[in-house]
Motif scaffolding. Sequence first.
Motif, PDB file in Angstrom:
ATOM      1  N   GLN A 331       7.640   8.453   1.001  1.00  0.00           N
ATOM      2  CA  GLN A 331       7.551   7.337   0.192  1.00  0.00           C
ATOM      3  C   GLN A 331       8.991   7.279  -0.383  1.00  0.00           C
ATOM      4  OE1 GLN A 331       5.142   5.121   0.023  1.00  0.00           O
ATOM      5  NE2 GLN A 331       6.637   3.913  -0.962  1.00  0.00           N
ATOM      6  N   SER A 332       9.803   8.147  -0.803  1.00  0.00           N
ATOM      7  CA  SER A 332      11.124   8.053  -1.252  1.00  0.00           C
ATOM      8  C   SER A 332      12.145   7.704  -0.150  1.00  0.00           C
ATOM      9  CB  SER A 332      11.369   9.528  -2.010  1.00  0.00           C
ATOM     10  OG  SER A 332      10.709   9.896  -2.999  1.00  0.00           O
ATOM     11  N   LEU A 343       5.239   3.526   7.633  1.00  0.00           N
ATOM     12  CA  LEU A 343       4.533   4.550   6.958  1.00  0.00           C
ATOM     13  C   LEU A 343       4.199   4.313   5.661  1.00  0.00           C
ATOM     14  CD1 LEU A 343       6.030   7.576   8.887  1.00  0.00           C
ATOM     15  CD2 LEU A 343       3.634   6.497   9.250  1.00  0.00           C
ATOM     16  N   ALA A 344       4.985   3.788   4.752  1.00  0.00           N
ATOM     17  CA  ALA A 344       4.975   3.625   3.461  1.00  0.00           C
ATOM     18  C   ALA A 344       3.869   2.407   3.124  1.00  0.00           C
ATOM     19  CB  ALA A 344       6.148   2.964   2.808  1.00  0.00           C
ATOM     20  N   ALA A 345       3.423   1.684   4.110  1.00  0.00           N
ATOM     21  CA  ALA A 345       2.630   0.694   3.683  1.00  0.00           C
ATOM     22  C   ALA A 345       1.122   1.452   3.750  1.00  0.00           C
ATOM     23  CB  ALA A 345       2.543  -0.499   4.864  1.00  0.00           C
ATOM     24  N   LEU A 350       0.262   5.464  -3.588  1.00  0.00           N
ATOM     25  CA  LEU A 350       1.311   6.106  -3.992  1.00  0.00           C
ATOM     26  C   LEU A 350       2.672   5.204  -4.521  1.00  0.00           C
ATOM     27  CD1 LEU A 350       2.527   8.816  -4.808  1.00  0.00           C
ATOM     28  CD2 LEU A 350       3.244   9.017  -2.440  1.00  0.00           C
ATOM     29  N   GLN A 351       2.735   4.095  -3.572  1.00  0.00           N
ATOM     30  CA  GLN A 351       3.741   3.341  -3.918  1.00  0.00           C
ATOM     31  C   GLN A 351       3.650   2.678  -5.163  1.00  0.00           C
ATOM     32  OE1 GLN A 351       3.974   0.072  -0.997  1.00  0.00           O
ATOM     33  NE2 GLN A 351       6.194  -0.187  -1.220  1.00  0.00           N
ATOM     34  N   VAL A 352       2.473   2.387  -5.516  1.00  0.00           N
ATOM     35  CA  VAL A 352       2.124   1.575  -6.787  1.00  0.00           C
ATOM     36  C   VAL A 352       2.330   2.678  -7.965  1.00  0.00           C
ATOM     37  CG1 VAL A 352       0.210   0.766  -8.310  1.00  0.00           C
ATOM     38  CG2 VAL A 352       0.420  -0.116  -5.998  1.00  0.00           C
ATOM     39  N   LEU A 360       5.602  12.403 -10.555  1.00  0.00           N
ATOM     40  CA  LEU A 360       5.224  12.739  -9.156  1.00  0.00           C
ATOM     41  C   LEU A 360       6.265  13.052  -8.186  1.00  0.00           C
ATOM     42  CD1 LEU A 360       2.712  10.028  -8.759  1.00  0.00           C
ATOM     43  CD2 LEU A 360       2.190  12.504  -8.891  1.00  0.00           C
ATOM     44  N   LEU A 361       7.775  12.558  -8.432  1.00  0.00           N
ATOM     45  CA  LEU A 361       8.968  12.847  -7.765  1.00  0.00           C
ATOM     46  C   LEU A 361       9.248  14.299  -7.901  1.00  0.00           C
ATOM     47  CD1 LEU A 361      11.042   9.707  -8.835  1.00  0.00           C
ATOM     48  CD2 LEU A 361       9.847  10.011  -6.816  1.00  0.00           C
TER      49      LEU A 361
END
Length: 380
Positions: A331-332, A343-345, A350-352, A360-361
């Motif tokens: 995601q990063s 893939l992020a979609a 997690l994006q939210v 989480l990072l």
Amino acid sequence: MDRPIDAAELKHRLPQSALSFRGYNQTNLGRSAELLAHPRYGDIVAQYLREAQQVCKEFAGRDVDLIERVRKNQETTLHDYSEAISIILAMEQAQLHLLKEFFDIDYTRAKVSLGFSLGEVGAIVAGGLMSLRDALSVPMALSEDCIALAEGVKLAVLFSREKKVDTDQVHRLCMEITAEGNGTLSISTYLAPNSLLLMGQGDTIDRFRELMKRTLPQTYLRANQGAWPPLHTPIMWQRAIPNRSAVMMQTIDVKYEKPVPPILSLVTGKVSYDKLNARDLMHKWIDHPQRLWDAMYEALLMGIETFIHVGPEPNIIPATFTRLRDNVEAQSKANISIRALSLAAQRRWLQVMLPQRTALLRATMILQVNLEDWLLQQRF
């Protein structure tokens, strides 16, 4: 293990480390036979297995030889449940003893400990609240009922690739299906915002699959093979196991002090054990769902830099953490290519969450150490 580290580095990392203890699974021996056969470790490993073996014999009412089972690498089944939990708890404590005995690494200096399912009992023993013998006595006494309740119980993973699972809707659907009178269905573990473990009797999992189509869109259900004792669910009520265990624990020697290291309980998802509430939390542990995600996030908030996985063949916690780390890393990097954005979609949940839960990072920086592997890699 992510990368090799020596004893000096492991000792240095300990104050910012979490000890994670494994629970019961379909396989429970891991590399225990190698540790038992080790020329330096073997006597200590045998000592813990004998202690657990004696408790197992008393409650099973039959001859039990845990040392021989481990030596021959004879894997357990659900029908050997009492032997399986004896081996798991014995090997967890033995591994920690080996750390201290041969490498001068005092595991009590860890920042926190946590354990999935039976692993919380291992954390309680390591934290000094109970002896191995006393910790084993309650699950031993009730193991036959746990085996009986496992008959016809199915385990399934409920997950979404794109969004958080609506846990309120899942809970309501479980209650509605249970109310039909054909078996109990319940959440047993909160794995992550987009995944849960369900346990259900009879055809309740199939019934859930049928009904979820209209109430839980873009959500999927995957059944797991094997037989499982229905811990952390209301199925345990059917033989009054929570209350019977609470009565037994009233007379077990539990220290009136805080555990060292502190225990991050999967009953609450927080560091909750104090000087007086160990019996109460252990009572709730039996039928309350495991809050694995909450505990993992809490560990990140605490600044944990290393997870030391204790016990034979650690599974759920390392797998869950690896999956989280991989997702956060992907995601990063999602802004570097069209493929990454695609893939992020699929990780919108997690994006939210990332902007709101920046801890989480830190998942990308955590080192994981599988203790049994580490011990067997050391050269004297």
